[in-house]
Design a protein around this motif. Structure first.
Motif, PDB file in Angstrom:
ATOM      1  N   PHE A   1       0.820  -1.210   0.000  1.00 18.04           N
ATOM      2  CA  PHE A   1       0.000   0.000   0.000  1.00 18.04           C
ATOM      3  C   PHE A   1       0.854   1.259   0.000  1.00 18.04           C
ATOM      4  CE2 PHE A   1      -2.394   3.251   2.493  1.00 18.04           C
ATOM      5  CZ  PHE A   1      -3.351   3.536   1.530  1.00 18.04           C
TER       6      PHE A   1
ATOM      7  N   THR B   1      -5.337   0.036   9.930  1.00 24.64           N
ATOM      8  CA  THR B   1      -4.355  -0.489   8.987  1.00 24.64           C
ATOM      9  C   THR B   1      -5.047  -1.112   7.781  1.00 24.64           C
ATOM     10  OG1 THR B   1      -2.883  -0.965  10.841  1.00 24.64           O
ATOM     11  CG2 THR B   1      -2.398  -2.059   8.752  1.00 24.64           C
ATOM     12  N   ILE B   2      -4.499  -0.852   6.590  1.00 20.31           N
ATOM     13  CA  ILE B   2      -5.017  -1.460   5.368  1.00 20.31           C
ATOM     14  C   ILE B   2      -4.834  -2.965   5.440  1.00 20.31           C
ATOM     15  CG2 ILE B   2      -4.650  -1.680   2.889  1.00 20.31           C
ATOM     16  CD1 ILE B   2      -5.874   0.913   3.416  1.00 20.31           C
TER      17      ILE B   2
ATOM     18  N   LEU C   1     -10.195  -0.195  -0.616  1.00 15.11           N
ATOM     19  CA  LEU C   1      -9.589   0.353  -1.821  1.00 15.11           C
ATOM     20  C   LEU C   1     -10.420   0.076  -3.067  1.00 15.11           C
ATOM     21  CD1 LEU C   1      -5.821  -0.466  -1.177  1.00 15.11           C
ATOM     22  CD2 LEU C   1      -7.072   1.658  -0.699  1.00 15.11           C
TER      23      LEU C   1
ATOM     24  N   ARG D   1      -6.647  11.226   1.053  1.00 16.96           N
ATOM     25  CA  ARG D   1      -7.738  10.406   0.549  1.00 16.96           C
ATOM     26  C   ARG D   1      -8.786  11.212  -0.201  1.00 16.96           C
ATOM     27  NH1 ARG D   1     -11.220   5.592   3.573  1.00 16.96           N
ATOM     28  NH2 ARG D   1     -12.548   5.162   1.761  1.00 16.96           N
TER      29      ARG D   1
ATOM     30  N   GLU E   1     -15.325   0.407   7.375  1.00 23.13           N
ATOM     31  CA  GLU E   1     -14.014   1.037   7.315  1.00 23.13           C
ATOM     32  C   GLU E   1     -13.769   1.807   8.607  1.00 23.13           C
ATOM     33  OE1 GLU E   1     -12.855   2.701   3.291  1.00 23.13           O
ATOM     34  OE2 GLU E   1     -15.036   2.770   3.110  1.00 23.13           O
TER      35      GLU E   1
ATOM     36  N   THR F   1      -9.499   0.430   5.381  1.00 28.14           N
ATOM     37  CA  THR F   1      -9.851   1.307   4.268  1.00 28.14           C
ATOM     38  C   THR F   1     -10.149   0.429   3.060  1.00 28.14           C
ATOM     39  OG1 THR F   1      -8.433   3.095   5.071  1.00 28.14           O
ATOM     40  CG2 THR F   1      -9.074   3.172   2.750  1.00 28.14           C
TER      41      THR F   1
END
Length: 746
Positions: free
Chosen positions: A153, A706-707, A645, A220, A702, A643
């Motif tokens: 990421f 952390t992604i 994507l 973002r 969300e 998050t």
């Protein structure tokens, strides 16, 4: 101050520097940038600004160095670079790229520590730091563990932003303007007066500009691609049949081959008689391989037929040869002698077990095949003192290095072309099929050899997910759980797989107990113990690894404790969870499914929660009992990825995980006789059919943390949610998979 402290200030040492076996890695080696693998074979007129960006006369090509096996990772990874580079989505090309140290997977290696994902204490972070440095020094370019997005990421966005910086700087020189006055627009740098220079025009000048280590990244709110559902970059090719999987590769003057190995994996071939096979039409050669034979012919079908005509005398295995003996070995390993770890030991479990209402249970799961739709295959071509390989692999650096060793070549002379693959699930982390193709290329120097396994070979010569046994003890009082003691025994996939790479398995194998010790249940007295069964039949990673069986174990037993306590199973979980994102997904799935609302007679509803790879996910399964068996009607899924994507792709992956998990829960089982698997194809290793597939509703939350990735996340809760629904509908508690051994399905 001593040297160690000096190193700690400047780089990493247990949290800052890496110490393994008492040796601190040098600052220079740790901080040294990996070479750009694109520069090794750069076409004339092309420019490689970073390991992820190549610009040539065809436009911008983005390198996405993780295996695409249907999970959509090439699309998401390409979007990371495209977002910061500012190129038009429809104009890009995407390639997997060659094996390279620059593409090491730090997140995957960091995750393989004996600490819970939500543990951010000093010891856990220290070990993550150490493993992160190890990942860079080894370096292993692996696709697995739902780690691709988590690992790349930041790195791929930085790569895109750094490339854009260099292109703007090059344009500033040509325009004779400050870079701050320039903008980028879909592959162009634009001056205030409207003049434009394409990235292609600027690439040669940009290639000599020093790249910033930490370029600014878009916030973002400025994202153009990320956070949105994008058209998959492989969609058109796959829908039109023009995509190239390993099994599609064709080269001029190619010969075709297959293998036939001892069905007791790892056992030897005593002798063989190939007289009949050599006389068959189209047969070119019969080759002796370690543990089996191969047939090379002028087409694949003739190779298949001839291989079956070879008379083979197989040696027996050096491990238990029957299913019963294998399971007995797992049960027998649940002793202090074979204790591998105790990664959770909260409170005073023994004392708590002596109070309250006590419940004990034993659960079992079988060996499972990966059963990828595309059987193992590879093309190898030894020519001009170099080796070219085309294969779908999840660990290209290991495949390349093992191929080089077998061929007696330097790794620089081995060119591995990673293709699309029709399923991986961990099976293509192994390189056995690549090595076989290389051996055949050595026997046919100058000719490309396409080696394809029969489906039966693919099913019976799999490195299976191991069977496992769990024993539980727990107590309840006042609709609360007061003690939980879980013991799990299984073969070690880490020991088995690393051994094939020639690497030692140091320390405990957290895969045996993952999904059981690390769940965010605030039970005051909670103990989780793993037992490592002595090495037997080779095994490997499968989708969600230990979570795939520990999810079933622990979520079924939590349901049993709720029933014993007279508590609602969802509300009891909510009361136990001490991790807010986990509580949120459980509340979300309750609302989605109408939890608590009455169901008609003959229907049932079951819930399960699981934290897998740092991702909390909850599922509710609804079923109907009929005179012919259980029908799975609906599955509700809620997940928090930090998050999102690509929301549509996340939904697809969770649906995939549910189907995968339900197929294993209902049908999945590999059994053995004389060391050989008894299941040979989908007729006796079935999966859910289309008419059996339930409706699946997905909600993605969300929390902004952390992604995370979700390639594996949907799998673990599926089996326990279904088993719990069956209990709700029928009163029958099933503690063994596959469920069809105990109940019928329609």
């Amino acid at each position: 101050m001593g040297k160690l402290a000096t190193i700690a200030r400047r780089t990493f040492l247990i949290g800052s520097a890496a110490v393994v076996g008492g040796v601190a890695f040098g600052v220079y080696k740790v901080k040294q940038a990996a070479p750009n693998p694109l520069l090794d074979d750069l076409p004339q007129g092309a420019t490689a600004l970073t390991p992820y960006v190549r610009i040539d006369g065809h436009g911008v090509t983005l390198i996405t160095p993780r295996a695409e096996m249907g999970q959509g990772i090439h699309t998401t990874l390409a979007a990371l670079v495209a977002e910061e580079l500012d190129v038009a989505w429809g104009s890009i090309r995407v390639e997997h790229g060659a094996p390279g140290a620059a593409y090491y997977n730090r997140a995957l290696v960091e995750a393989n520590i004996p600490f819970a994902d939500q543990d951010h204490g000093h010891a856990a972070e220290a070990m993550r730091g150490t493993m992160g440095v190890m990942a860079k020094l080894l370096p292993m370019q692996i696709t697995g563990g739902s780690s691709s997005v988590a690992d790349l990421f930041d790195r791929m966005r930085v790569a895109g932003a750094a490339a854009r910086f260099a292109l703007v700087a090059a344009a500033a020189q040509k325009f004779n303007l400050p870079a701050a006055q320039l903008k980028t627009d879909s592959g162009n740098v634009v001056a205030p007066d409207g003049r434009r220079l394409t990235y292609l025009e600027l690439a040669p000048a940009a290639a000599v500009i020093d790249l910033p280590a930490s370029p600014p990244l878009k916030p973002r709110e400025q994202w153009r691609y990320l956070g949105k559902s994008l058209p998959r970059v492989d969609m058109v090719a796959k829908c039109t049949g023009t995509a190239t999987f390993g099994i599609d590769v064709r080269l001029p003057d190619m010969v075709f081959a297959t293998v036939r190995m001892n069905p007791a994996m790892g056992a030897a071939l005593v002798s063989f008689d190939a007289t009949a096979a050599k006389a068959m039409r189209g047969v070119v050669k019969v080759v002796d391989l370690p543990g089996g034979i191969a047939v090379i012919a002028n087409n694949t079908w003739r190779a298949f037929q001839a291989a079956q005509a070879v008379q083979c005398d197989w040696a027996g295995p050096g491990y238990p040869a029957s299913t019963a003996a294998m399971i007995d070995g797992i049960v027998a390993s649940m002793t202090d002698k074979n204790r591998d770890s105790r990664l959770r030991d909260d409170g005073n479990v023994d004392q708590a077990l002596a109070a309250g209402t006590r419940l004990e249970a034993e659960y079992r799961v079988p060996f499972l095949a990966h059963a990828t739709m595309e059987p193992m295959n590879a093309v190898a071509w030894l020519h001009d003192s170099q080796l070219d390989i085309w294969a779908g692999v999840q660990n290209p650096t290991a495949a390349r290095d093992q191929a080089a060793k077998v061929a007696g070549l330097d790794a620089s002379k081995v060119h591995l072309h990673t293709t699309l693959m029709g399923g991986g699930f961990g099976r293509r982390l192994e390189s056995d099929f690549v090595v076989q193709a290389v051996r055949l290329a050595l026997a046919m120097t100058g000719k490309p050899v396409k080696m394809t396994w029969r489906r039966e070979e693919d099913m019976t010569l799999d490195f299976y997910r191991p069977a496992a046994v769990a024993r539980f003890r727990g107590t309840t009082a006042g609709k609360q759980v007061h003690a939980l003691d879980v013991q799990v025994a299984s073969l070690s996939v880490v020991e088995s797989s690393l051994g094939r790479l020639g690497l030692p398995a140091m320390g405990p194998d957290a895969k045996i107990i993952e999904g059981a010790f690390d769940q965010p249940y605030g039970i005051a007295n909670y103990r989780a113990t793993a037992y490592r069964t002595p090495a037997a039949r080779p095994v490997t990673y499968a989708r969600s690894v230990g979570n795939s069986f520990n999810g079933f174990f622990i979520e079924s037993f939590i349901d049993e404790l709720a029933a014993q306590a007279g508590a609602d199973p969802l509300n009891l979980r909510l009361a136990l969870l001490n991790h807010e994102p986990s509580r949120q997904v459980l509340s979300a799935v309750a609302a989605m499914s109408g939890w608590g609302q009455p169901l008609a007679a003959g229907r049932g509803r079951g819930v399960a929660f699981h934290l897998c790879r740092g991702v909390p996910v909850a599922q509710v399964v609804e079923i109907t009992t009929t005179k012919d068996g259980v029908k799975i009607d609906k599955v509700f899924v809620a997940v928090d990825v930090g998050t999102a994507l690509d929301p549509r792709n996340l939904e697809a992956q969770l649906q995939s995980g549910v189907i995968f998990g339900l197929s294993s829960a209902v049908y999945g089982e590999i059994t053995f006789a004389k060391g050989a698997a008894e299941q040979t194809n989908f007729h006796n290793y079935p999966v859910l059919r289309m008419q059996q597939a339930p409706q699946i509703a997905v909600k993605v939350l969300e929390s902004g943390g952390t992604i995370r990735g979700v390639g594996e996340t949907g799998v673990p809760p599926a089996a326990p949610a279904l088993a719990n629904a069956i209990f709700h509908a029928t009163g029958k508690r099933i503690r063994e998979l596959p469920l069809r051994k105990h109940i019928d399905f329609v």
